[in-house]
Design a protein around this motif. Structure first.
Motif, short mmCIF file in Angstrom:
data_model
loop_
_atom_site.label_atom_id
_atom_site.label_comp_id
_atom_site.label_asym_id
_atom_site.label_seq_id
_atom_site.Cartn_x
_atom_site.Cartn_y
_atom_site.Cartn_z
N PRO A 1 -116.72 -18.92 41.08
CA PRO A 1 -117.42 -19.20 39.91
C PRO A 1 -116.99 -20.30 39.01
CG PRO A 1 -117.21 -17.11 39.45
CD PRO A 1 -116.54 -17.24 40.59
N VAL A 2 -115.61 -20.16 38.76
CA VAL A 2 -114.73 -21.06 37.97
C VAL A 2 -114.65 -22.51 38.60
CG1 VAL A 2 -112.67 -21.60 36.90
CG2 VAL A 2 -113.55 -19.21 36.90
N VAL A 3 -114.69 -22.45 39.93
CA VAL A 3 -114.54 -23.78 40.73
C VAL A 3 -115.91 -24.54 40.96
CG1 VAL A 3 -114.12 -24.85 42.98
CG2 VAL A 3 -112.69 -23.13 41.97
N ARG A 4 -116.98 -23.45 41.04
CA ARG A 4 -118.24 -24.16 40.98
C ARG A 4 -118.64 -24.68 39.48
NH1 ARG A 4 -119.26 -19.27 43.41
NH2 ARG A 4 -120.64 -18.71 41.88
N ARG A 5 -118.28 -24.06 38.63
CA ARG A 5 -118.66 -24.39 37.13
C ARG A 5 -117.95 -25.80 36.83
NH1 ARG A 5 -117.48 -20.05 34.76
NH2 ARG A 5 -119.50 -19.06 35.16
N THR A 6 -116.69 -25.92 37.41
CA THR A 6 -115.97 -27.11 37.18
C THR A 6 -116.67 -28.20 37.71
OG1 THR A 6 -113.99 -25.91 37.06
CG2 THR A 6 -113.72 -28.39 37.33
N VAL A 7 -117.01 -28.13 38.97
CA VAL A 7 -117.79 -29.26 39.74
C VAL A 7 -118.96 -29.55 38.96
CG1 VAL A 7 -119.12 -29.50 41.97
CG2 VAL A 7 -117.01 -28.59 42.00
N ALA A 8 -119.80 -28.34 38.50
CA ALA A 8 -121.26 -28.69 37.74
C ALA A 8 -120.87 -29.54 36.59
CB ALA A 8 -121.75 -27.26 37.45
N ALA A 9 -119.65 -29.22 35.89
CA ALA A 9 -119.36 -29.91 34.71
C ALA A 9 -119.17 -31.43 35.00
CB ALA A 9 -118.08 -29.31 33.93
N ALA A 10 -118.27 -31.52 35.87
CA ALA A 10 -117.99 -33.05 36.53
C ALA A 10 -119.11 -33.77 36.89
CB ALA A 10 -116.96 -32.98 37.78
N LEU A 11 -120.33 -32.91 37.55
CA LEU A 11 -121.56 -33.44 37.87
C LEU A 11 -122.27 -34.15 36.57
CD1 LEU A 11 -123.58 -34.32 40.13
CD2 LEU A 11 -124.53 -31.91 39.81
#
Length: 83
Positions: A32-42
């Motif tokens: 979830p840390v990786v997915r949350r990082t992607v969401a923040a970049a999005l």
């Protein structure tokens, strides 16, 4: 007494990574840390990311509510943005 010190160095990349492909891969990562990082970049780069919708569509189905909320927010913002 021997003391260990970690060494760290940097070097420039000689390749240009496909950012969209990396974000798509990250949106499906188990962490979830990786997915949350992607969401923040999005959220941050939605206006300059040509494939924003594909990434948002992956994240909007995430089991983590905070990630889903970010993706839903991006979709709402981009669909209501003036052309």
């Amino acid at each position: 007494e021997v003391r260990r010190v970690a060494e760290r160095a940097e070097r420039p990349l000689s390749i240009s990574p496909d950012r969209q492909a990396l974000m798509i891969q990250g949106a499906s990562d188990r962490s979830p840390v990786v997915r949350r990082t992607v969401a923040a970049a999005l959220v941050r780069d939605r206006h300059t990311l040509p494939g924003w919708r594909q990434i948002a569509d992956l994240l909007v189905r995430d089991r983590n509510p905070s990630i889903r909320e970010r993706a839903e927010w991006v979709i709402a913002q981009m669909e209501n943005a003036p052309l």
